[in-house]
Design a protein around this motif. Structure first.
Motif, mmCIF file in Angstrom:
data_model
loop_
_atom_site.group_PDB
_atom_site.id
_atom_site.type_symbol
_atom_site.label_atom_id
_atom_site.label_comp_id
_atom_site.label_asym_id
_atom_site.label_seq_id
_atom_site.Cartn_x
_atom_site.Cartn_y
_atom_site.Cartn_z
ATOM 1 N N THR A 120 -4.176 -9.024 1.738
ATOM 2 C CA THR A 120 -2.773 -8.637 1.765
ATOM 3 C C THR A 120 -2.121 -8.923 0.418
ATOM 4 O O THR A 120 -2.505 -9.875 -0.277
ATOM 5 N N TYR A 124 -2.570 -7.874 6.694
ATOM 6 C CA TYR A 124 -3.495 -7.221 5.759
ATOM 7 C C TYR A 124 -3.048 -5.793 5.504
ATOM 8 O O TYR A 124 -2.393 -5.165 6.331
ATOM 9 N N ASP A 125 -3.372 -5.293 4.323
ATOM 10 C CA ASP A 125 -3.099 -3.903 3.962
ATOM 11 C C ASP A 125 -4.386 -3.152 3.649
ATOM 12 O O ASP A 125 -4.397 -1.925 3.614
ATOM 13 N N ILE A 126 -5.459 -3.900 3.400
ATOM 14 C CA ILE A 126 -6.765 -3.282 3.182
ATOM 15 C C ILE A 126 -7.844 -4.251 3.642
ATOM 16 O O ILE A 126 -7.675 -5.476 3.558
ATOM 17 N N ASP A 159 -0.130 1.698 7.720
ATOM 18 C CA ASP A 159 -0.335 0.262 7.862
ATOM 19 C C ASP A 159 -1.433 -0.263 6.943
ATOM 20 O O ASP A 159 -1.193 -1.137 6.123
ATOM 21 N N HIS A 160 -2.660 0.236 7.071
ATOM 22 C CA HIS A 160 -3.758 -0.286 6.259
ATOM 23 C C HIS A 160 -4.907 0.701 6.215
ATOM 24 O O HIS A 160 -4.876 1.742 6.867
ATOM 25 N N TRP A 213 -10.430 -9.289 4.711
ATOM 26 C CA TRP A 213 -9.116 -8.690 4.935
ATOM 27 C C TRP A 213 -8.143 -9.230 3.889
ATOM 28 O O TRP A 213 -8.026 -10.442 3.696
ATOM 29 N N LEU A 246 0.853 -1.188 0.000
ATOM 30 C CA LEU A 246 0.000 0.000 0.000
ATOM 31 C C LEU A 246 0.886 1.233 0.000
ATOM 32 O O LEU A 246 1.787 1.359 0.830
#
Length: 319
Positions: A195, A201-203, A154-155, A193, A11
Motif C-alpha cells: 500500500t 493494499y493497492d497492489i 481498488d487494487h 500485498w 493507484l
C-alpha cells in the motif's frame, strides 16, 4: 523501520489488453457496470461512478490478453520529481511519455518482472456530461445501477517469478509498505500485498509458477457492501460470465470477494469497499505460512486450482 514515504497518492489506472475488444467492452460497460469516458477504435477509457479521474481502466485492443501498464498518481509535482530520481537511481527507468487521454506527462519504468509502470501528477478530473451528473455534488458521477456498478478502482494483482525481489523493488520505487505476505516452506515468498496510503493494499504480487514474466492476475473494483457482490453474482450468471470462485471472504486482507473471467480471459474481481484500513503508522507486516494458507479462505473455502495457474497472457505451465 524506515521513515514512511507519501510521495505516491494512490493507484491511478490499469491498462488491460484484450484480443476480443468488442466483447470485453460490452462486459465492462453493460455487465460489470463501468462508464466509458471515451471510446476510440483501439481503446476505451472506462471508470466507476465515484472515480474522480477521467479513467481508471484503459481497455486496449491487442493481439493477446494481459497487462499493458499500471499507473500511480503522485501527491505533487515535487513528489513526482523525487520518485523519478529514486527510480532512475535504481536503473529501471524507461523515460517520459506524453500520457494518455486522462492525464499529463508520465514517467515510465519497469519492475524486475518486466511489468510496465508509470507515475504522473497532472491529471484530468472527470467532468460528467448532463446525463451522468449526480444528484449530490460530492460524488463524481450519478449512480446508475447498471450491471454490477462498482464504486471505484481498488487494487490489482500481478504475477512475478520472484516476489521477494518485487518486495524490495516496490518499497524503493514507490515507497510502498508491505501489509501482508505469504512465506513458503521453500524459503520463497508466495505473495506480497503493498500500500502507498491507508488502504490495506493497492497492489499485490503472486508467484508465477510458469516461469513466464510480465503476466497479469486480476484487477479489482470496489462495491459498498457484501449484498452488492451477491447481486453481481446473479448478474454474471444471467449473462453467461464464467464465475471462477466466490462469493466468499478472504483470510488475507479480509475482503469479501467474487472472481470472474471477462470474455477475453482476463480475471476480474469485485470486492467490498468496507475492508480494513491501515491506520497504524508502524504497522508490522503480517506473515502467513504455507500451512496456514492451505487451510483455505476465511470460512474454509479451498482456493481453486486455477487461482494459482490461470494468468494472462496464457502460457504453458512448466512440468
Amino acid at each position: 523501520m524506515s521513515e514512511p514515504c507519501f510521495d505516491v497518492a494512490h493507484l491511478g489506472h490499469v491498462e488491460l489488453y484484450t484480443d476480443r475488444f468488442d466483447e470485453s467492452l460490452d462486459f465492462f460497460t453493460r455487465v460489470y457496470g463501468l462508464t466509458a469516458s471515451k471510446i476510440e477504435s483501439d481503446c476505451a477509457y472506462l471508470r466507476a461512478f465515484d472515480d474522480y479521474e477521467f479513467h481508471t481502466l484503459k481497455l486496449s485492443r491487442h493481439v493477446t490478453t494481459g497487462i499493458g501498464h499500471v499507473a500511480y498518481r503522485t501527491t505533487s509535482e515535487p513528489a513526482l520529481a523525487r520518485r523519478v530520481a529514486a527510480i532512475e537511481q535504481m536503473g529501471c527507468g524507461l523515460g517520459w511519455v506524453d500520457g494518455d487521454e486522462g492525464h499529463g506527462r508520465a514517467y515510465r519504468f519497469k519492475d524486475p518482472d518486466d511489468h510496465v509502470f508509470e507515475i504522473y501528477y497532472d491529471t484530468r478530473v472527470y467532468e460528467p456530461p448532463p446525463e451522468e451528473r449526480p444528484a449530490l455534488k460530492n460524488i463524481a458521477q450519478r449512480y446508475h445501477g447498471r450491471g454490477a456498478s462498482p464504486r471505484r478502482l481498488d487494487h490489482l494483482n500481478l504475477l512475478a517469478t520472484d516476489v521477494r525481489q518485487i518486495r524490495d523493488f516496490m518499497t524503493q520505487a514507490l515507497g510502498s509498505r508491505v501489509t501482508e505476505q505469504i512465506q513458503l516452506d521453500n524459503g520463497r515468498l508466495g505473495g506480497c500485498w503493498f500500500t502507498v496510503n491507508n488502504k490495506s493494499y493497492d497492489i499485490a504480487y503472486s508467484e508465477d509458477q510458469t516461469g513466464a514474466t510480465g503476466r497479469f492476475h486480476h484487477v479489482t473494483y470496489a462495491v459498498d457492501q457484501r449484498e452488492d457482490i451477491l447481486r453481481a453474482a446473479d448478474i454474471f450468471l444471467e449473462n453467461g460470465v464464467h464465475i471462477e470462485t466466490g462469493p466468499h471472504k478472504h483470510a488475507i486482507q479480509g475482503t469479501f470477494f467474487l472472481y470472474v473471467w471477462e470474455p477475453a480471459g482476463n480475471r476480474v474481481e469485485l470486492a467490498n469497499a468496507g475492508a480494513r484500513l491501515i491506520l497504524r503508522p508502524d504497522w508490522p507486516t503480517v506473515t502467513w505460512t504455507e500451512t496456514e494458507r492451505k487451510k483455505g479462505q476465511a470460512w474454509g473455502l479451498k482456493t481453486i486450482d486455477t487461482f494459482h495457474t490461470h494468468g494472462t497472457p496464457p502460457v504453458a505451465r512448466k512440468e
